[in-house]
Design an enzyme around this catalytic site. Structure first.
Site, PDB file in Angstrom:
ATOM      1  N   SER A   1      28.169  37.240  41.425  1.00 33.63           N
ATOM      2  CA  SER A   1      28.696  36.835  40.130  1.00 33.63           C
ATOM      3  C   SER A   1      30.210  36.711  40.204  1.00 33.63           C
ATOM      4  CB  SER A   1      28.327  37.860  39.058  1.00 33.63           C
ATOM      5  OG  SER A   1      29.130  39.026  39.184  1.00 33.63           O
ATOM      6  N   LYS A   2      30.794  36.191  39.134  1.00 35.52           N
ATOM      7  CA  LYS A   2      32.239  35.973  39.128  1.00 35.52           C
ATOM      8  C   LYS A   2      33.023  37.283  39.147  1.00 35.52           C
ATOM      9  CE  LYS A   2      32.488  35.578  34.062  1.00 35.52           C
ATOM     10  NZ  LYS A   2      32.853  34.675  32.940  1.00 35.52           N
ATOM     11  N   ARG A   3      32.368  38.386  38.864  1.00 37.80           N
ATOM     12  CA  ARG A   3      33.055  39.681  38.851  1.00 37.80           C
ATOM     13  C   ARG A   3      33.084  40.345  40.219  1.00 37.80           C
ATOM     14  NH1 ARG A   3      29.945  39.169  34.501  1.00 37.80           N
ATOM     15  NH2 ARG A   3      28.206  40.198  35.527  1.00 37.80           N
TER      16      ARG A   3
ATOM     17  N   TYR B   1      37.310  29.374  36.599  1.00 35.73           N
ATOM     18  CA  TYR B   1      37.913  29.352  37.930  1.00 35.73           C
ATOM     19  C   TYR B   1      36.890  28.801  38.910  1.00 35.73           C
ATOM     20  CZ  TYR B   1      35.073  33.422  39.133  1.00 35.73           C
ATOM     21  OH  TYR B   1      34.032  34.262  39.384  1.00 35.73           O
TER      22      TYR B   1
END
Length: 447
Positions: A219-221, A16
């Protein structure tokens, strides 16, 4: 150096579009637009195992939502394509052959193609970080051993990022490479490749990483990390763009809310900070609320329409703008709009049980509602100013506080105890609907 400024955004379609990637794309786009140059989109999809077709579309959607149009790239074309690395095998082979002819590469015992490192001191001026000096003759791996010659093609034929990145930038005539600071450690080896290929390296500018409030790398989280979360969360693209541009860049005054045209005019890499940029979603929410409050009603209607349609809230066309204007100053996210205005769309709206218990079940409340209905029923004018004056006059005549009428009227007309200005709300509903709603409440909640 090619005289035209040319920059690129080169994401990998592996999942993404991250806020860090979007901010990098934004800085490149601003730099190109400020200087009248070209912004190129290139998809770095050589890692076929991680390639995700849906992720490519997410990149397109995210950039277009932010308004970052590209001058060359997928779906646009251009003179230096293809713009997918997976379609550029012949280009890479041509440059590898050039290095081979110059004796700069060799095939190791495992079948990988390696670039012979020059192993010399190297210096360059970074547009953000300033002068950088690296003694490449002493460069070490993480284990402390002397750095091995750089692999540019694996034994299975797959090309390595460092090589194809440089080749693409040469082939697409990139003049300025603006990327995250995490790539700064790669720049020296990239410059060595440029030099081996006989090409003047572009100017490099490494922008600060985006950090969480606690100083950790985003981060992506992390909440707010995905651009899709902004599309799905009811954010305004121009507000998000405005907030993102301030993640590491400053116009050097106290301005925060700036239209896109002003940001383009003022953007300068010299004003990009060296320190990490701290991300604060609450600040982004503030930007969003400010933009919603200040934007023209026509634009607000355009942005709100998809959310109303998705929620199945169909407002009367002749009342749409008036209804939306009532809550416009209070909305933080467009996702809130349907719930805030749903009671305008139907006269069969639900009542909030807590509001009913606190207000309409209060002794005398329904009698007050009947008195107000009689007062309003006799009016010829039904505008907010008249409604307010008549309610307060009625309260004075009966020797009670205006709140004795205001609260029952609000719950009867909307089903809830909070909402827009009561008198403006009643004006927009109109006399017939208001009186009908008062009557419905009296009939439904009579003891």
């Amino acid at each position: 150096m090619h005289p035209e400024i040319r920059v690129r955004f080169a994401p990998s379609p592996t999942g993404y579009l991250h806020v860090g990637g979007a901010r990098t794309a934004l800085f490149n786009w601003l730099f190109a637009r400020h200087h009248g140059g070209k912004f190129i989109l290139r998809i770095e999809d050589t890692d076929r195992a991680r390639h995700n077709e849906d992720a490519v579309q997410v990149i397109y959607d995210g950039l277009r939502w932010l308004g970052l149009d590209w001058d060359e790239g997928p779906e646009v074309g251009g003179p230096h394509g293809p713009y997918f690395q997976s379609e550029r095998e012949a280009v890479y082979q041509r440059y590898a052959d050039q290095l081979s002819a110059a004796g700069r590469v060799y095939t190791d015992e495992n079948g990988a193609l390696r670039f012979r490192l020059p192993r010399q001191p190297l210096a360059f001026d970074d547009l953000v970080c300033g002068p950088i000096e690296v003694d490449r003759s002493k460069s070490q791996n993480r284990d402390g051993a002397l750095e091995a010659d750089m692999t540019i093609r694996r034994a299975d034929g797959g090309w390595i990022f460092h090589f194809v990145n440089v080749v693409d930038d040469i082939d697409m005539r990139i003049t300025h490479v603006i990327r995250g600071e995490d790539h700064l450690s790669n720049t020296a080896k990239h410059i060595e490749l440029y030099q081996a290929l006989g090409v003047q390296p572009p100017h490099f500018g490494h922008i600060p990483l985006i950090l969480n409030k606690d100083g950790s790398k985003m981060s992506k989280r992390d909440t707010g990390a995905s651009i899709t979360s902004y599309l799905d969360g009811g954010y305004v693209p121009e507000a998000v763009l405005n907030y993102f541009c301030l993640l590491g860049w400053s116009p050097k005054d106290d301005r925060e809310i700036m239209p896109r045209e002003e940001i383009v005019a003022r953007f300068d890499l010299a004003n990009v900070n060296r320190k990490g940029a701290h991300f604060d979603l609450a600040k982004c929410d503030w930007f969003n609320a400010q933009y919603l409050a200040q934007m023209p009603l026509e634009r607000y209607r355009e942005l709100a329409a998809p959310w109303l349609a998705k929620a199945g809230v169909a407002l009367p066309a002749d009342q749409l703008d008036a209804v939306l204007a009532l809550e416009k100053m209070k909305v933080t996210h467009l996702t809130e709009v349907p719930d805030r205005v749903a009671f305008f769309a139907t006269d069969d709206f639900p009542f909030d049980p807590a509001a009913v218990e606190k207000t309409l079940r209060k002794p005398g409340a329904l009698d007050r509602l009947a008195q107000l209905a009689e007062c309003y029923g006799a009016l010829d004018a039904f505008d907010a100013a008249t409604l307010e004056a008549q309610l307060k006059q009625l309260a004075t005549t009966l020797g009670v506080k205006p709140a004795e009428f205001i609260h029952p009227a609000r719950v009867a007309a909307s089903g809830r105890s909070v909402g827009p200005s009561l008198y403006h709300m009643l004006e927009v509903l109109g006399k017939a609907r208001v009186l009908a709603r008062f009557e419905r409440a009296r009939g439904q909640f009579a003891v």
